[in-house]
Design an enzyme around this catalytic site. Structure first.
Site, PDB file in Angstrom:
ATOM      1  N   TRP A  29     -49.682 -42.159  24.580  1.00 30.61           N
ATOM      2  CA  TRP A  29     -50.448 -43.521  24.614  1.00 30.61           C
ATOM      3  C   TRP A  29     -50.218 -43.701  23.180  1.00 30.61           C
ATOM      4  O   TRP A  29     -49.729 -43.426  22.687  1.00 30.61           O
ATOM      5  CB  TRP A  29     -51.918 -43.133  25.126  1.00 30.61           C
ATOM      6  CG  TRP A  29     -52.185 -42.156  23.350  1.00 30.61           C
ATOM      7  CD1 TRP A  29     -52.701 -42.309  22.806  1.00 30.61           C
ATOM      8  CD2 TRP A  29     -52.661 -40.895  23.531  1.00 30.61           C
ATOM      9  NE1 TRP A  29     -53.334 -41.321  22.570  1.00 30.61           N
ATOM     10  CE2 TRP A  29     -53.467 -39.988  23.699  1.00 30.61           C
ATOM     11  CE3 TRP A  29     -52.955 -39.694  25.714  1.00 30.61           C
ATOM     12  CZ2 TRP A  29     -53.809 -38.708  23.260  1.00 30.61           C
ATOM     13  CZ3 TRP A  29     -52.746 -38.640  25.910  1.00 30.61           C
ATOM     14  CH2 TRP A  29     -53.585 -38.053  24.646  1.00 30.61           C
ATOM     15  N   ARG A  55     -49.207 -35.118  17.492  1.00 29.35           N
ATOM     16  CA  ARG A  55     -48.945 -33.374  18.323  1.00 29.35           C
ATOM     17  C   ARG A  55     -49.736 -32.408  19.194  1.00 29.35           C
ATOM     18  O   ARG A  55     -49.834 -31.256  19.430  1.00 29.35           O
ATOM     19  CB  ARG A  55     -47.848 -32.877  17.896  1.00 29.35           C
ATOM     20  CG  ARG A  55     -46.704 -33.657  17.888  1.00 29.35           C
ATOM     21  CD  ARG A  55     -45.673 -33.203  16.964  1.00 29.35           C
ATOM     22  NE  ARG A  55     -45.243 -33.285  15.203  1.00 29.35           N
ATOM     23  CZ  ARG A  55     -44.707 -32.809  14.363  1.00 29.35           C
ATOM     24  NH1 ARG A  55     -44.191 -31.337  14.452  1.00 29.35           N
ATOM     25  NH2 ARG A  55     -45.069 -33.457  13.560  1.00 29.35           N
ATOM     26  N   GLU A  58     -48.325 -49.523  16.831  1.00 30.88           N
ATOM     27  CA  GLU A  58     -46.946 -49.941  16.707  1.00 30.88           C
ATOM     28  C   GLU A  58     -47.053 -50.906  17.526  1.00 30.88           C
ATOM     29  O   GLU A  58     -45.607 -51.833  17.445  1.00 30.88           O
ATOM     30  CB  GLU A  58     -47.055 -47.863  18.107  1.00 30.88           C
ATOM     31  CG  GLU A  58     -46.793 -46.959  17.888  1.00 30.88           C
ATOM     32  CD  GLU A  58     -46.553 -45.861  18.787  1.00 30.88           C
ATOM     33  OE1 GLU A  58     -47.738 -45.641  19.438  1.00 30.88           O
ATOM     34  OE2 GLU A  58     -44.841 -45.883  19.036  1.00 30.88           O
ATOM     35  N   CYS A  74     -43.606 -37.429  15.387  1.00 32.80           N
ATOM     36  CA  CYS A  74     -45.243 -37.296  16.167  1.00 32.80           C
ATOM     37  C   CYS A  74     -45.896 -37.153  15.651  1.00 32.80           C
ATOM     38  O   CYS A  74     -46.683 -36.103  15.411  1.00 32.80           O
ATOM     39  CB  CYS A  74     -44.841 -37.166  17.203  1.00 32.80           C
ATOM     40  SG  CYS A  74     -46.047 -37.458  18.791  1.00 32.80           S
TER      41      CYS A  74
END
Ligand code: ARG
Length: 382
Positions: A237, A68, A242, A65
């Protein structure tokens, strides 16, 4: 097994106590409680504060991720006492509503009862995300919708769900209650926020008829804290790549790059017209612009990479080493333009964390997966 659990429980407890500056008395008291609980029952329970902090740590430790920096802002809902399907449904629909927040997305996790050895698993979510588009394949192997969802769509259809058969049909949530056959939850239309993908100035763009949903709520992983495993859907979000570099572009997903290039009038006859790269950039721009225009939170990959740097600095100031999976952290578009590309990062996993749950047999069968693809992250065969 008991010793292992004790060890994991104690490691987490110590971290929780230390990072929250709690006293050694509290530590001792909880140590005793937890150890005797494990001796007597083979397991133990987290109190609400431990659960809350553990969930945040799982995010902080998520090596894949990039987002973070915001780990402390996670909203945690404790759903460990659910005792019926109705309550599961209420919690899941509440999660969607709370997280969506009319576009001002809130990072949220809903935590269901821990999986206990030799006990029936109360909740097992089959859906990869709570909100996802269906996928179909016709007799000529032509794909409609999201090919990643083809197996789950078949299961939904067995449960008497009927989609419109178009590209963006929202699937129901599929899960098991008490290890009984899977059931579905139809998500009310008004709870689902979607964004039409428009372009700031390209005229023919709308012919593409693209859209995407606002909130990615991962729901097929387990939250591991101190040796306990919780089914726990969670969301942040979107980062624009992506959707615009993967979901709409991967050949095994929506596979729309050539169509984008054609609509933009590009010469697709040779790789060296760079139509792929140029179309890809236009897609990033369009997706980002569309989310902003619709008032839906989204981050671009430059800002996200910058935020990741800040996260690293903040953690290092606290003498904590940030772990990361470089192959996931670098954005799929222009990776070398972000600082992450040029840095080394330790990829060893820490606990608490999110781990893979074993895929349900039926889903494996329908996806054509074999035994060898079984994942080993969770010690129970759940
Ligand atoms: N990559 C996944 C998707 O496109 C979502 C993963 C989680 N992403 C996030 N920004 N929290 O649906």
């Amino acid at each position: 097994m008991k010793d292992q659990l004790k060890q994991k429980a104690m490691t987490f407890l110590t971290q929780y106590i230390n990072e929250n500056n709690l006293s050694t008395e509290v530590l001792k008291e909880r140590q005793n409680e937890i150890l005797s609980s494990i001796d007597e029952t083979g397991t133990y329970e987290h109190n609400v504060e431990e659960l809350r902090y553990g969930a945040k740590l799982a995010w902080r430790n998520s090596t894949k991720c990039i987002g973070r920096l915001f780990w402390e802002t996670l909203d945690v809902f404790d759903a460990r006492t659910v005792s019926s399907e109705t309550e599961v449904e209420r919690h899941l629909l509440h999660h969607i509503k709370h997280a969506t927040n009319k576009g001002k997305i809130k990072s949220t996790i809903t935590i269901f009862p821990a999986i206990k050895e030799n006990e029936i698993q109360k909740v097992k979510i089959w859906s990869q995300q709570l909100i996802r588009y269906a996928g179909y394949e016709d007799n000529n192997r032509v794909k409609i919708g999201d090919p990643a969802s083809i197996p789950l769509t078949k299961i939904a259809q067995r449960l008497d769900w009927k989609g419109n058969g178009d590209h963006f049909d929202i699937l129901p949530i599929i899960y098991q209650w008490n290890e009984q056959p899977p059931i579905k939850i139809d998500i009310p239309k008004e709870s689902i926020l979607e964004v039409p993908i428009v372009h700031p100035y390209e005229e023919n763009w709308d012919e593409l008829q693209l859209k995407w949903y606002a909130v990615p709520i991962i729901s097929d992983r387990l939250l591991e804290i101190g040796g306990l495993y919780y089914p726990a859907p969670f969301n942040g979000w979107y980062m624009e790549t992506e959707i615009a570099a993967r979901n709409l572009v991967d050949p095994y997903r929506y596979n729309r790059l050539r169509e984008v290039a054609t609509i933009l009038g590009m010469d697709t006859s040779s790789t060296t017209t760079y139509w792929r790269d140029r179309a890809l950039v236009e897609l990033q721009h369009a997706v980002y612009h569309s989310f902003k225009k619709a008032g839906v939170q989204m981050v671009d990959h430059y800002t996200a990479a910058q935020q990741f740097q800040t996260f690293r600095e903040k953690e290092e100031n606290k003498e904590r080493e940030v772990r990361g999976d470089w192959t996931w952290l670098i954005p799929p578009v222009s990776p070398a333009l972000t600082p992450i590309f040029h840095q080394r990062i330790n990829s060893e996993e820490l606990s608490p964390n999110f781990v893979t749950q074993v895929k349900p047999d039926l889903l494996k069968k329908i996806s054509g997966m074999n035994e060898s693809s079984r994942v080993k992250s969770c010690p129970f065969h759940v």
